[in-house]
Design a protein around this motif. Sequence first.
Motif, mmCIF file in Angstrom:
data_model
loop_
_atom_site.group_PDB
_atom_site.id
_atom_site.type_symbol
_atom_site.label_atom_id
_atom_site.label_comp_id
_atom_site.label_asym_id
_atom_site.label_seq_id
_atom_site.Cartn_x
_atom_site.Cartn_y
_atom_site.Cartn_z
ATOM 1 N N THR A 80 0.835 -1.200 0.000
ATOM 2 C CA THR A 80 0.000 0.000 0.000
ATOM 3 C C THR A 80 0.868 1.247 0.000
ATOM 4 O O THR A 80 0.538 2.244 -0.655
ATOM 5 N N ALA A 81 1.988 1.203 0.705
ATOM 6 C CA ALA A 81 2.902 2.354 0.739
ATOM 7 C C ALA A 81 3.381 2.706 -0.669
ATOM 8 O O ALA A 81 3.431 3.886 -1.036
ATOM 9 N N VAL A 82 3.724 1.711 -1.460
ATOM 10 C CA VAL A 82 4.168 1.972 -2.836
ATOM 11 C C VAL A 82 3.050 2.643 -3.622
ATOM 12 O O VAL A 82 3.276 3.638 -4.319
ATOM 13 N N HIS A 83 1.842 2.131 -3.500
ATOM 14 C CA HIS A 83 0.704 2.729 -4.212
ATOM 15 C C HIS A 83 0.409 4.139 -3.694
ATOM 16 O O HIS A 83 0.116 5.041 -4.487
ATOM 17 N N ASP A 84 0.501 4.344 -2.387
ATOM 18 C CA ASP A 84 0.261 5.670 -1.815
ATOM 19 C C ASP A 84 1.307 6.672 -2.296
ATOM 20 O O ASP A 84 0.983 7.814 -2.637
ATOM 21 N N LEU A 85 2.565 6.236 -2.309
ATOM 22 C CA LEU A 85 3.634 7.122 -2.786
ATOM 23 C C LEU A 85 3.446 7.458 -4.260
ATOM 24 O O LEU A 85 3.600 8.608 -4.678
ATOM 25 N N TRP A 86 3.083 6.453 -5.060
ATOM 26 C CA TRP A 86 2.863 6.685 -6.485
ATOM 27 C C TRP A 86 1.694 7.654 -6.694
ATOM 28 O O TRP A 86 1.772 8.554 -7.525
ATOM 29 N N ALA A 87 0.633 7.481 -5.926
ATOM 30 C CA ALA A 87 -0.520 8.377 -6.041
ATOM 31 C C ALA A 87 -0.113 9.813 -5.699
ATOM 32 O O ALA A 87 -0.536 10.764 -6.367
ATOM 33 N N ALA A 88 0.719 9.972 -4.689
ATOM 34 C CA ALA A 88 1.177 11.318 -4.319
ATOM 35 C C ALA A 88 2.045 11.920 -5.416
ATOM 36 O O ALA A 88 1.858 13.072 -5.810
ATOM 37 N N VAL A 89 2.982 11.132 -5.916
ATOM 38 C CA VAL A 89 3.891 11.614 -6.961
ATOM 39 C C VAL A 89 3.115 12.026 -8.210
ATOM 40 O O VAL A 89 3.504 12.961 -8.909
ATOM 41 N N ASN A 90 2.023 11.350 -8.476
ATOM 42 C CA ASN A 90 1.241 11.628 -9.688
ATOM 43 C C ASN A 90 0.017 12.500 -9.448
ATOM 44 O O ASN A 90 -0.783 12.688 -10.359
ATOM 45 N N SER A 91 -0.122 13.015 -8.242
ATOM 46 C CA SER A 91 -1.251 13.905 -7.964
ATOM 47 C C SER A 91 -1.054 15.213 -8.738
ATOM 48 O O SER A 91 0.070 15.588 -9.063
ATOM 49 N N PRO A 92 -2.134 15.906 -9.038
ATOM 50 C CA PRO A 92 -2.010 17.181 -9.754
ATOM 51 C C PRO A 92 -1.099 18.184 -9.046
ATOM 52 O O PRO A 92 -0.444 18.990 -9.703
#
Length: 186
Positions: A80-92
């Motif tokens: 989940t941490a990897v997905h959370d970090l990826w979501a943050a990096v790709n947030s607008p």
Amino acid sequence: MAKDSDRRDVWARQATDYALEHGLIGLSLRPLAASLGTSDRMLLYHFGTKDHLVAAVLRESNDRAVDGIAALAPSPDIRTAVHDLWAAVNSPAYEPCTRLYVEAAALGLLGQEPYVTVVREANERWLRSLVTHLTRSGVARPLAKRIATVVDAAFIGFQLDAPLDVGTAARRRKVTDLAEAVAGLS
């Protein structure tokens, strides 16, 4: 009247907003200054050189991205941490910071300053932010350092591949594969 350091800080933030929208490659002082409501001479007076201005922009952009990672709630597990970090990096809010970093890193690879120095500094702060998120998410610090290094390298690769990806499903699969791979390190 604003102090010079206050004006410099305001212009660094505004110049960062400009660079996040327009990029670093081909950055010209006159259009930048015009967008800030000043002149290129005033920017040079406050920053010394275009390189010092660019360094301030890169630091501000990196600070924003690091602050975004720091604001994340702890993740329940490594995957989940990897997905959370990826979501943050790709947030607008933070994807433009990543794009700017990739531009700077590419120029740094060519040995251009201030990119080499600032990218090195940015890498250290960025990796620390990833490690901090992972440790707050229950990952032991030595393992968090290993995972952060792998995740960071993969994320940069994903960013470079983004224009070539055929869709979000392919990108999501890459992130899931990465999450599975780093979970196997524990």
